[in-house]
Write an enzyme that holds these catalytic residues in place. Structure first.
Site, short mmCIF file in Angstrom:
data_model
loop_
_atom_site.label_atom_id
_atom_site.label_comp_id
_atom_site.label_asym_id
_atom_site.label_seq_id
_atom_site.Cartn_x
_atom_site.Cartn_y
_atom_site.Cartn_z
N HIS A 22 46.15 -28.07 -27.00
CA HIS A 22 46.58 -27.81 -28.38
C HIS A 22 45.35 -27.79 -29.31
CE1 HIS A 22 51.01 -29.30 -27.79
NE2 HIS A 22 50.82 -28.06 -27.37
N HIS A 78 60.24 -20.97 -22.76
CA HIS A 78 59.51 -21.39 -23.96
C HIS A 78 58.27 -20.51 -24.02
CE1 HIS A 78 57.31 -23.65 -26.87
NE2 HIS A 78 56.64 -24.42 -26.04
N GLU A 80 55.27 -20.72 -26.08
CA GLU A 80 53.94 -21.16 -26.45
C GLU A 80 52.96 -20.52 -25.44
OE1 GLU A 80 52.03 -25.46 -27.83
OE2 GLU A 80 53.98 -25.37 -26.81
N ASP A 82 50.64 -21.36 -23.54
CA ASP A 82 50.34 -21.93 -22.22
C ASP A 82 51.43 -21.59 -21.21
OD1 ASP A 82 51.75 -23.67 -24.06
OD2 ASP A 82 51.72 -25.23 -22.54
N HIS A 144 59.97 -28.56 -27.55
CA HIS A 144 59.60 -29.04 -28.85
C HIS A 144 59.33 -27.89 -29.84
CE1 HIS A 144 55.07 -28.39 -28.21
NE2 HIS A 144 55.62 -28.03 -27.07
N ASP A 163 59.01 -27.80 -21.11
CA ASP A 163 58.16 -28.91 -21.55
C ASP A 163 58.84 -30.27 -21.42
OD1 ASP A 163 55.79 -27.66 -22.11
OD2 ASP A 163 56.27 -27.21 -24.18
N TYR A 191 52.72 -38.13 -23.02
CA TYR A 191 53.24 -36.80 -23.36
C TYR A 191 54.38 -36.92 -24.35
CZ TYR A 191 54.72 -31.96 -22.33
OH TYR A 191 55.04 -30.63 -22.41
N HIS A 224 54.79 -28.46 -16.89
CA HIS A 224 53.50 -29.12 -16.74
C HIS A 224 53.67 -30.31 -15.81
CE1 HIS A 224 51.61 -26.84 -19.95
NE2 HIS A 224 52.51 -27.24 -20.82
#
Length: 394
Positions: A22, A78, A80, A82, A144, A163, A191, A224
């Site tokens: 991030h 998701h 994002e 990554d 999130h 996530d 996390y 992850h």
């Protein structure tokens, strides 16, 4: 690539070198992984991709496992970067393949990559038949990001949770029953504390929603870290516990100091606390020298925090200001706090920290304590008495 079941394979990337995430906001002492999953039923399905730096490697590895033109569907839980970073190179090869995602997911993909691919927008309860198994989509807004969702694979009873339930934790062992348990749960807690704490009310409601579906879960595959196959619901139960104003019998003291006066105050306050409560865990951190995310994790575990700073230029030291800003954004609940600090002439630090703690919704149980210049023996004794008095208030 490795096979998880006869139908499902992991096709992601373990990132052993990752130490910040991030931007510079999250420390990853144990590396991480970007978990993508390939389902080969009567239909072939790809769930999520990898971070952009590994995109070309990902597509090349995927080609070794499957003819890309035989991928029927792409599921993006998701978006994002990554998770979606492999899409540009992948869609260059198979541009018409439908991408299943939430309505917000389609917006975010377009926002990142400015491509109008073949999006199929789904919502909770929508299903996709792929042969012997069926995929069921469950929106998980704000877990999130607004686009987050989970995908449940009936038949094999696998929850692809993205996530949720993940960790930034690199391991070639990849299963929860094979890795060091202390490392695993430390990284899972870190996390949650640093990423999911602001969304705790959504965590509880979403877990209750999934439980109400009464679906068997034999495995949880996050995006992850490791895969939960041995008693996978243990991490779900942990999330419920962490989401409900979690705290242990711990007090964390955070400070920065110019000429060690505030450090000596912190140590004296700790001594005072310990004199009245020998069972409480007390942890001290100089936030200018210690990892900010590790400190946040300790704040998450604490029933009370004490924050101290020398006064500088009518304000507080930058490392303390930065950490207080992080704390504010994480929206901790049901925690107590107080401020302390040394000063030379103006002495605003305690007042500033106290106001910041109140804005962060901590219960401030004392007006705090400040001492002039380098604390002498009387000042150190006042700090000890201050610490001792706090134990009676909590």
């Amino acid at each position: 690539m490795f096979k998880i079941t006869d139908t499902v394979s992991w096709i992601g990337k373990i990132d052993w070198e990752l130490n910040r995430f991030h931007g510079d906001e999250y420390s990853t002492h144990k590396g991480s992984s970007y978990n993508s999953y390939l389902i080969r039923d009567e239909k072939t399905v790809l769930i999520d991709t990898v971070w952009k730096p590994f995109s070309k490697e990902f597509v090349a590895n995927l080609k070794k496992e499957v003819d890309l033109n035989k991928i029927d569907y792409i599921i993006m839980n998701h978006n994002e970067v990554d998770h979606s970073g492999g899409l540009v190179d992948l869609m260059r090869e198979i541009p018409d393949t439908p991408i299943y995602c939430t309505k917000n997911g389609a917006k975010i993909i377009k926002g990142h990559y400015h491509q109008d691919w073949n999006f199929v927008e789904v919502k909770t309860g929508d299903t996709l038949d792929i042969g012997k198994n069926k995929l069921v989509f469950v929106e998980a807004r704000m877990l999130h990001w607004p686009d987050s969702m989970m995908t449940y694979m009936s038949g094999e009873n696998i929850l692809f949770s993205n996530d949720a339930f993940g960790q930034h934790y690199a391991s070639e062992l990849m299963y929860n029953d094979k890795v060091d348990q202390e490392e695993l749960f430390n990284e899972a807690l870190k996390y949650y504390a640093n990423i999911l704490t602001p969304f705790s009310k959504f965590v509880v409601s979403k877990i209750e929603e999934v439980v109400a579906l009464n679906i068997p879960i034999s495995m949880i595959c996050p995006s992850h870290g490791i895969i939960w196959r041995d008693n996978p619901l243990q991490i779900v139960n942990k999330y419920v516990e962490w989401a409900k104003s979690y705290k242990e019998n711990q007090i964390t003291i955070i400070y920065d100091t110019m000429w060690n006066g505030t450090r000596r105050m912190a140590e004296a306050i700790a001594e005072g606390i310990k004199s009245k409560d020998k069972d409480v865990a007390i942890k001290l951190f100089n936030c200018a020298k210690r990892d900010k995310n590790d400190i946040i994790t300790e704040v998450f575990k604490s029933k009370m925090i004490l924050v101290g700073s020398s006064t500088i230029n009518n304000g507080i030291l930058s490392s303390v200001a930065s950490l207080l800003e992080m704390i504010k954004g994480l929206k901790f609940t049901d925690k107590k706090a107080a401020a302390f600090g040394s000063y030379g002439w103006s002495g605003e630090s305690v007042k500033i920290i106290t106001e910041e703690l109140k804005e962060s919704k901590f219960e401030v149980i004392s007006e705090g304590i400040k001492e002039l210049w380098n604390p002498d023996e009387d000042a150190i004794n006042r700090c000890k008495e201050f610490g001792a008095s706090l134990t009676q208030k909590i």
